[in-house]
Every structure is written in C-alpha cells, then in structure tokens.
Write an enzyme that holds these catalytic residues in place. Structure first.
Site, PDB file in Angstrom:
ATOM      1  N   ASP A   1     -21.710  -0.341 -16.094  1.00  0.00           N
ATOM      2  CA  ASP A   1     -21.007  -1.222 -15.157  1.00  0.00           C
ATOM      3  C   ASP A   1     -20.446  -2.430 -15.888  1.00  0.00           C
ATOM      4  OD1 ASP A   1     -21.545   0.258 -12.835  1.00  0.00           O
ATOM      5  OD2 ASP A   1     -23.487  -0.714 -12.564  1.00  0.00           O
TER       6      ASP A   1
ATOM      7  N   ARG B   1     -28.651   9.471 -11.968  1.00  0.00           N
ATOM      8  CA  ARG B   1     -27.531   9.604 -12.899  1.00  0.00           C
ATOM      9  C   ARG B   1     -27.990   9.589 -14.344  1.00  0.00           C
ATOM     10  NH1 ARG B   1     -26.176   4.039 -10.149  1.00  0.00           N
ATOM     11  NH2 ARG B   1     -27.194   5.243  -8.596  1.00  0.00           N
TER      12      ARG B   1
ATOM     13  N   ASP C   1     -25.112   5.154 -16.394  1.00  0.00           N
ATOM     14  CA  ASP C   1     -24.367   4.232 -15.553  1.00  0.00           C
ATOM     15  C   ASP C   1     -23.956   3.059 -16.425  1.00  0.00           C
ATOM     16  OD1 ASP C   1     -23.287   3.147 -13.235  1.00  0.00           O
ATOM     17  OD2 ASP C   1     -25.182   2.265 -12.567  1.00  0.00           O
TER      18      ASP C   1
ATOM     19  N   ARG D   1     -22.075  12.275 -16.420  1.00  0.00           N
ATOM     20  CA  ARG D   1     -22.044  11.546 -15.149  1.00  0.00           C
ATOM     21  C   ARG D   1     -20.886  12.038 -14.294  1.00  0.00           C
ATOM     22  NH1 ARG D   1     -22.869   6.112 -12.946  1.00  0.00           N
ATOM     23  NH2 ARG D   1     -22.449   6.435 -10.734  1.00  0.00           N
TER      24      ARG D   1
END
Length: 152
Positions: free
Chosen positions: A98, A93, A96, A83
């Site tokens: 988060d 991507r 990811d 990434r």
C-alpha cells in the site's frame, strides 16, 4: 527525488520470505531507492472474517516515479507474487503493498488516495511508520505519535 512510505503485509504462505523477496524486487527497480525497512510484526486481521494473522511492516523509499507510477509498480509486484485484487474484498493475501505517503502530497483521484485513507486508524501501519521516521507528520492528520494514541 520524493520520499515515500509503503505499507507491506502478507498472511498466506511463507509470509516473511514473500515480504523480503518483494522488498528485493522494489530495491532492484531503477527509479526506487529503498532507504529503510521497519521491523516486521505479526498482527491480527482487521475488520474481516476469520483468516490467518498478518506479518506487516513498512518501507521508506525515495523515487523519481510519480505517485501513480509508483502505485502501478506496487500493484505489478503484488501480481507477480500471486495477489489477485477483488474490489471491496479484504481476504487473505500473499502480498499487500500500500502506498501510504508520497512526500507531502494530498491526492484524491480514482484508484489513488494519499495519504492512504485509513492509515491513521491502523496501529499496524502507524507503528512501523513511527519506527522509520520518528516525528513524521501525516498531511491533514498530524504526527504519527499523536495518531497512535487514538488507535487500539
């Protein structure tokens, strides 16, 4: 130990394999215990140009890391999986990760906002959170079940 929730997604390459491998890397971390993994679901990209569908999910974990340390680990793992983060871009991507929630903490500092600033607007985040923790309340926003009624 602090309970935290992490959203995960991928829309490039072997999405499920990437997500499972990233979960394995997180689970191997000394100061992180992965407690549960939500069902992975295919979702359409939100608010961006044409790109492949995502595979999204969420993790429930406990950690002795601070919120900032946990975020730094998540960003390191994303980089390991290829990434490249470009500020303001939300393109395809490989991975990811988060940080969605960190205990009941509300944080607003450069590079770290908790709860995640858009989680209450995203079905692909709220559904896995509701699966992991029925009755979960997002600080300052309300119960996940209530938030889900407001998103399409």
């Amino acid at each position: 130990m602090t309970r935290a929730y992490v959203g995960l997604g991928s829309n490039l390459g072997d999405r499920e394999r990437t997500l499972r491998a990233a979960i394995g890397v997180l689970a191997a971390e000394e100061r992180i215990d992965v407690l549960a993994v939500a069902t992975l679901r295919e979702t359409e990209p939100v608010g961006v140009g044409a790109q492949p569908p995502f595979l999204n999910g969420a993790l429930e974990l406990e950690t002795t890391l601070t919120a900032r340390e946990l975020l730094d680990r998540l960003l390191e793992i994303e980089q390991r999986f290829g990434r490249v983060r470009i500020s303001g871009e939300h393109g395809p991507r490989t991975l990811d990760l988060d940080l969605l929630l960190y205990g009941d903490d509300a944080v607003d500092e450069p590079g770290l906002t908790l709860p995640h600033p858009r989680l209450h607007e995203r079905r692909f985040v709220l559904e896995p959170l509701g699966e992991l923790a029925p009755g979960l309340v997002v600080p300052g926003r309300g119960a996940v079940e209530s938030l889900l009624t407001g998103v399409h």
